[in-house]
Scaffold this active site. Structure first.
Site, PDB file in Angstrom:
ATOM      1  N   LYS A 158      11.592 -23.869  14.242  1.00 37.03           N
ATOM      2  CA  LYS A 158      12.426 -24.981  14.720  1.00 37.03           C
ATOM      3  C   LYS A 158      13.102 -24.486  15.997  1.00 37.03           C
ATOM      4  O   LYS A 158      14.326 -24.449  16.116  1.00 37.03           O
ATOM      5  CB  LYS A 158      13.437 -25.375  13.626  1.00 37.03           C
ATOM      6  CG  LYS A 158      14.253 -26.616  13.908  1.00 37.03           C
ATOM      7  CD  LYS A 158      13.474 -27.916  13.718  1.00 37.03           C
ATOM      8  CE  LYS A 158      14.325 -29.102  14.116  1.00 37.03           C
ATOM      9  NZ  LYS A 158      13.593 -30.385  14.084  1.00 37.03           N
ATOM     10  N   ASP A 181       8.908 -21.895   1.872  1.00 39.55           N
ATOM     11  CA  ASP A 181       9.163 -22.394   0.518  1.00 39.55           C
ATOM     12  C   ASP A 181       8.801 -23.873   0.437  1.00 39.55           C
ATOM     13  O   ASP A 181       8.049 -24.306  -0.441  1.00 39.55           O
ATOM     14  CB  ASP A 181      10.644 -22.176   0.164  1.00 39.55           C
ATOM     15  CG  ASP A 181      11.001 -22.751  -1.188  1.00 39.55           C
ATOM     16  OD1 ASP A 181      10.237 -22.553  -2.142  1.00 39.55           O
ATOM     17  OD2 ASP A 181      12.049 -23.423  -1.297  1.00 39.55           O
TER      18      ASP A 181
END
Ligand code: NAD
Ligand code: IPM
Ligand code: MN
Length: 324
Positions: free
Chosen positions: A164, A220
Site C-alpha cells: 500500500k 493473512d
C-alpha cells in the site's frame, strides 16, 4: 525423525487425528510427539505456549499444528492466538507459503510472518485510544523477498509484490527493498500492485498470478481470499519456514467453532499442510506427492460437507488411506 504435533482447538483435534494417521501410514517409524498448546494449555496452566512445548518444537524436525482459537477465551486476558504468534516468532519462521491451486489457477502467496502490525508496539492509552504499530526493518523485507524470488525460479518466474505504497511508509520501504533484491534475479519478472487492486484481481483474474509476495497482515487476508477462489478455506494448507530449524505446518483456516464437535470438518487443509511438512520439513518429496494425489482422489470419491458432499472428517481420512 520427530514431528511435534499441536492438535489445537475446536475442530483442531478432529482434523489433526486424520493427518497423524495418514503420516504414520506414509512414514512408518515416524515419531509423533503431541504437546499441549492453545486453549487446552491456557486451561491447564494459564499459558498457551508452555516452555516445555516450545523446547520440544525447537528440538523437532518439524511441527504440525492444528488451528487454535476458542470463543470461550475471547474475553480472557490470555488468548490462544498469542501463543501462536510467540511460536512463529520463536522459531523465526518468517516465510509463510500459502499455495492456492485449481484448474488454470496456480498461485503461491509468500507472506512475511514475523513482522509488521502483528508484532509492533500496541496498547490502549489512558484516554481509551487503542494503537497497533506497523514496522519493518529493511533486513526483514530483504529476506522474505529473496525467498519469494527463489521460489518463483522453480515456478513460472513471476513475482507480484503487494503493498500500500500510496499511503504507508512501511510499504514504500517494502517496494524499494523488493526492487533492490529483484536486481539480483534478472530472470524473474517483478511487478508491484496495491493491495486493494490485488484483492479485486484475485477474484476477477486469479490465473494471472504466480508468486504473490506481501507483508504479514495483507498476506493473512489475501490468503483466505485465494482459498475461496480455489475451492474453499477448508482446502488450504501452509508451510512456515525460517533459514534453519524446524518449519511449522498448519492449515490456513481457523478452529471453526461453528462446526466443532460434529465430525464434519474438512481435513484437507490439514492434510495439504502434512504434505508440505513431508516435502519441506522432512525432505520426503515423493511421499508428499503421494499424499497430495491420494487426497485429490479422496476428495473426489468422498467430498466433505463444505464441498457439497456428506463425507465426515473420518471418512475423508479413510478415503485418503484407501487411495494410498
Ligand atoms: P475460521 O477459519 O475458523 O472459520 C471461517 C468459516 O470457515 C467458518 O464458517 C468455518 O466453519 C469454515 N471452515 C474453516 N475451516 C473449515 C474446515 N476445515 N472445514 C469446513 N469448514 C471450515 O475463521 P473464524 O471463525 O473467523 O475464526 C475462528 C477462530 O480461529 C478464531 O479464534 C481465530 O483467531 C482462529 N484462527 C486460527 C488460525 C490458526 O490457528 N492458524 C487461523 C485462522 C483463524
Ligand atoms: C492465520 C490466522 C492467524 C494470523 C491468527 C490466528 C493469529 O488468521 O494463520 O491466518 O492472523 O496469522
Ligand atoms: Mn488468517
Amino acid at each position: 525423525m520427530i514431528v511435534v504435533v499441536l492438535p489445537g482447538d475446536c475442530i483442531g483435534p478432529e482434523i489433526t487425528a486424520e493427518a497423524t494417521r495418514v503420516l504414520l501410514a506414509l512414514v512408518p517409524g515416524l515419531e509423533l510427539d503431541e504437546r499441549p498448546f492453545g486453549a487446552a494449555a491456557i486451561r491447564a496452566g494459564g499459558n498457551p505456549l508452555p516452555a516445555a512445548t516450545l523446547e520440544a518444537c525447537r528440538g523437532a524436525d518439524a511441527v504440525l499444528k492444528g488451528p487454535i482459537g476458542d470463543p470461550a477465551l475471547d474475553a480472557a486476558g490470555v488468548r490462544p492466538e498469542q501463543g501462536l504468534l510467540r511460536l512463529r516468532s520463536a522459531l523465526d519462521v518468517y516465510a509463510n507459503l500459502r499455495p492456492a491451486r485449481r484448474g488454470e489457477i496456480d498461485l503461491l502467496i509468500v507472506r512475511e510472518l514475523v513482522g509488521g502490525l502483528y508484532f509492533g508496539a500496541k496498547g490502549v492509552r489512558a484516554d481509551g485510544t487503542a494503537f497497533d504499530t506497523c514496522e519493518y526493518h529493511p533486513a526483514q523485507v530483504e529476506r522474505i523477498a529473496r525467498r519469494a524470488f527463489e521460489l518463483a525460479r522453480r515456478r513460472r518466474g513471476r513475482v507480484t509484490s503487494v503493498d500500500k505504497a500510496n499511503v504507508l511508509e512501511t510499504s514504500r520501504l517494502w517496494r524499494r527493498v523488493v526492487g533492490e533484491v529483484a536486481a539480483g534475479y534478472p530472470d524473474i519478472a517483478l511487478d508491484h500492485m496495491l493491495v486493494d487492486n490485488c484483492a479485486m484481481q484475485l477474484v476477477q483474474a486469479p490465473a494471472r498470478f504466480d508468486v504473490i509476495l506481501t507483508e504479514n497482515m495483507f498476506g493473512d487476508i489475501l490468503s483466505d481470499e485465494a482459498s475461496a477462489v480455489t475451492g474453499g478455506l477448508g482446502l488450504a494448507g501452509s508451510a512456515s519456514l525460517g533459514d534453519a530449524g524446524p518449519g511449522l505446518f498448519e492449515p490456513v483456516h481457523g478452529s471453526a467453532p461453528d462446526i466443532a464437535g460434529r465430525g464434519i470438518a474438512n481435513p484437507a487443509g490439514m492434510l495439504r499442510s502434512a504434505a508440505l511438512l513431508l516435502e519441506h520439513g522432512l525432505g520426503l518429496g515423493e511421499q508428499a506427492r503421494r499424499l497430495d494425489s491420494a487426497l485429490d482422489r479422496a476428495l473426489a470419491a468422498a467430498p466433505p460437507v463444505d464441498q457439497g458432499g456428506s463425507a465426515t472428517t473420518r471418512e475423508v481420512g479413510d478415503a485418503v488411506l484407501a487411495a494410498l
